[in-house]
Design an enzyme around this catalytic site. Structure first.
Site, PDB file in Angstrom:
ATOM      1  CB  THR A 103     -11.391 -10.217 -19.343  1.00 15.24           C
ATOM      2  OG1 THR A 103     -11.534  -9.535 -17.911  1.00 15.24           O
ATOM      3  CG2 THR A 103      -9.698 -10.388 -19.327  1.00 15.24           C
ATOM      4  CG  ASP A 400     -18.076  -7.542 -12.996  1.00 16.67           C
ATOM      5  OD1 ASP A 400     -18.350  -6.136 -13.147  1.00 16.67           O
ATOM      6  OD2 ASP A 400     -17.113  -8.187 -13.681  1.00 16.67           O
TER       7      ASP A 400
END
Length: 535
Positions: A103, A400
């Protein structure tokens, strides 16, 4: 489209079917491209940080995905514009290389484009802007090296690794039990890591999920789970010190490859045929027993007669196990995959300390756990959760965290999170801008302003006053010359990210800055867009 005229003033055509194409050129094209890039960044801006919002995406066939992961949002968004596709590629490459920070990299690129737009309006040439950005990104990456810290961890002291994984998980939906999940991720990575070569093969970590239970029931299994049960309901549910025969051949009489016909005209012939078949089965089961196998895992099925025989001979079996799972079982148990019964030997058997069947809840769902294997290099993270969306999102979050742990084993440098690294870089880049005499210094200053966008978005998403908070933290950093002050998103009461234990990997941050700069340079260099017009 631009028309060209010959020396007699007659127009002629340059582009094929040029009346059906639209064309943007010069500053118009750049502005259109920049606004497309900014639009994509704006979507992701609100999902940055621990207080970031989630997005719900519905695919054309009605599947719903709820996620906070930048790469996933952009993958599923079905973007049409060419420049927006570049942004999708950008977050995908960050995801492939680092696994975390997908992001942030898009938000960063969006901020750089926004600053570039202002410079273009002042009449600065896009190439000069791109060059200025390139210089500034080099300064920022070097500065990150300078403020990074090395930390040491051993297999016994995994706390620093867990802290870094917790930072990653804190921005996800699973942040209420991030401690538990971070520990699971770190243990999983360390059990498959090759610490001498500093290498981790993430394929050895299988992430499985099953709906039901609660998120806290997620567990790490030092072994493999298979979503199958024993082939016969009366076979033993638990086998200790199992010797496993892993077969890719079916438990049935061989079928000749040629076309054939068997004529049976008397009962006796039928009896001999039946006995012959039975002998085949007997031999197969006997072969497995002879080499000492106590469990058979088969890629194919077997008919009821074989099942019945296996049951009578006390040889538990599992059928229809997929190829990938078969390979993982072979790696974990140290066995060999056997393609023919003739080739079964005792050396080819895999060994596991415990094989058990576990059933879940009130449903008839059963799974097979193969644990305490000879080679515990393959592990499974087994996720539970209230619904399918939750489990999918947890899988992405765990991915992640696994990537972050892997990056730290490869390179154990960290920078502090919470926007502190960006603010520190911004101050360094701003200071360096004065050393450059040309037009590039404007671009370098713009780069410094763009770096502030990440901490700004963090403050905004946490419901703080963005400009006030940012300037307070920035002045604190300059005053005390301490690069560890960041945005206090969780309202702990201190801005010092060392006390809050908010870390990020150094290579992840550097990659973000480099990738964002590359994409922005590419977008700035485009000055002509020729596309088929929409009819």
């Amino acid at each position: 489209m631009a028309l060209a005229f010959d020396e007699y003033g007659r127009p002629f055509i340059i582009l094929k079917e040029q009346d059906q194409k639209t064309r943007l050129r010069g500053i118009e094209a750049q502005k259109a491209n920049i606004s497309a890039g900014k639009a994509v960044a704006r979507i992701l801006r609100t999902s940055l940080g621990p207080k970031g919002m989630d997005k719900i995406l519905q695919s054309p066939d009605g599947d719903v995905t709820i996620t906070n992961d930048g790469a996933t949002i952009l993958e599923q968004m079905d973007v049409d514009n060419q420049i927006a596709k570049l942004m999708v590629e950008l977050s995908r490459s960050q995801d492939y290389e680092i696994g975390d920070g997908t992001t942030g990299v898009v938000v960063m690129a969006g901020a750089l484009l926004e600053q570039a737009e202002r410079l273009l309006e002042r009449g600065i040439h896009p190439i000069r802007v791109a060059e200025g950005y390139e210089m500034a990104s080099r300064i920022a990456v070097e500065h990150l090296e300078h403020i990074s810290k090395k930390f040491d961890f051993e297999a016994t002291n995994i706390e620093p690794l867990v802290q870094t994984c917790m930072t990653t998980l804190s921005s996800k939906i699973v942040n209420r039990c991030k401690r538990h999940l971070a520990e699971i991720s770190v243990k999983a990575v360390l059990s498959v890591a090759d610490l001498d070569r500093k290498d981790v093969n993430l394929d050895m970590i299988k992430v499985e999920g099953k709906v039901g239970g609660k998120l806290e029931d997620t567990e790490l299994i030092y072994g493999i789970t298979v979503d199958k049960d024993m082939s016969h309901p009366q076979m033993p549910k638990q086998i200790e010190d199992a010797k496993i025969a892993i077969l890719t051949c079916p438990f049935e009489p061989p079928k000749p490859k040629t076309k054939h016909k068997v004529d049976i005209d008397t009962v006796e012939k039928f009896q001999t045929l039946r006995l012959q078949e039975q002998k085949y089965f007997d031999d197969m089961v006997q072969k497995c027993k002879d080499v000492g196998a106590t469990l058979v895992i088969c890629q194919w099925g077997f008919d009821d007669e074989a099942n019945h025989l296996l049951m009578h001979r006390n040889l538990p079996a599992v059928r229809w196990v997929g190829g990938v799972e078969l390979e993982l079982i072979a790696i974990a148990t140290g066995g060999r995959i056997v393609p023919r019964f003739q080739e079964l030997t005792p050396e080819k058997l895999g060994r596991a300390g415990l094989v058990r069947e576990k059933s879940f809840g009130t449903t008839k769902d059963k799974m097979l756990y193969i644990e305490h294997c000879a080679n515990s290099r393959a592990v499974t993270i087994f996720i539970r959760g209230g619904n399918k969306m939750m489990i999918e999102e947890t899988k992405r979050s765990i991915h992640d965290a696994l990537c972050v742990a892997r990056n730290l084993i490869r390179n154990n440098s960290i920078v502090y999170g919470g926007g502190s690294a960006e603010i520190s870089c911004s101050i360094a880049v701003e200071a360096a801008a004065d050393k450059y005499p040309g037009v590039e210094q404007y671009a370098i200053r713009a780069f410094a302003d763009a770096l502030d966008s990440v901490p700004m978005a963090l403050a905004e998403n946490s419901g703080l006053q963005p400009i006030e908070t940012l300037s307070a933290v920035k002045s604190q950093q300059i005053k005390e010359n301490n690069p560890h002050y960041g945005i206090d998103c969780n309202d702990v009461g201190t801005n010092d990210m060392r006390q809050q234990d908010v870390f990020e990997t150094l290579i992840g941050k550097q990659q973000q800055i480099l990738l964002a700069t590359q994409v922005v340079k590419m977008i700035l260099k485009i000055d002509d867009v020729i596309s088929p017009s929409d009819y």
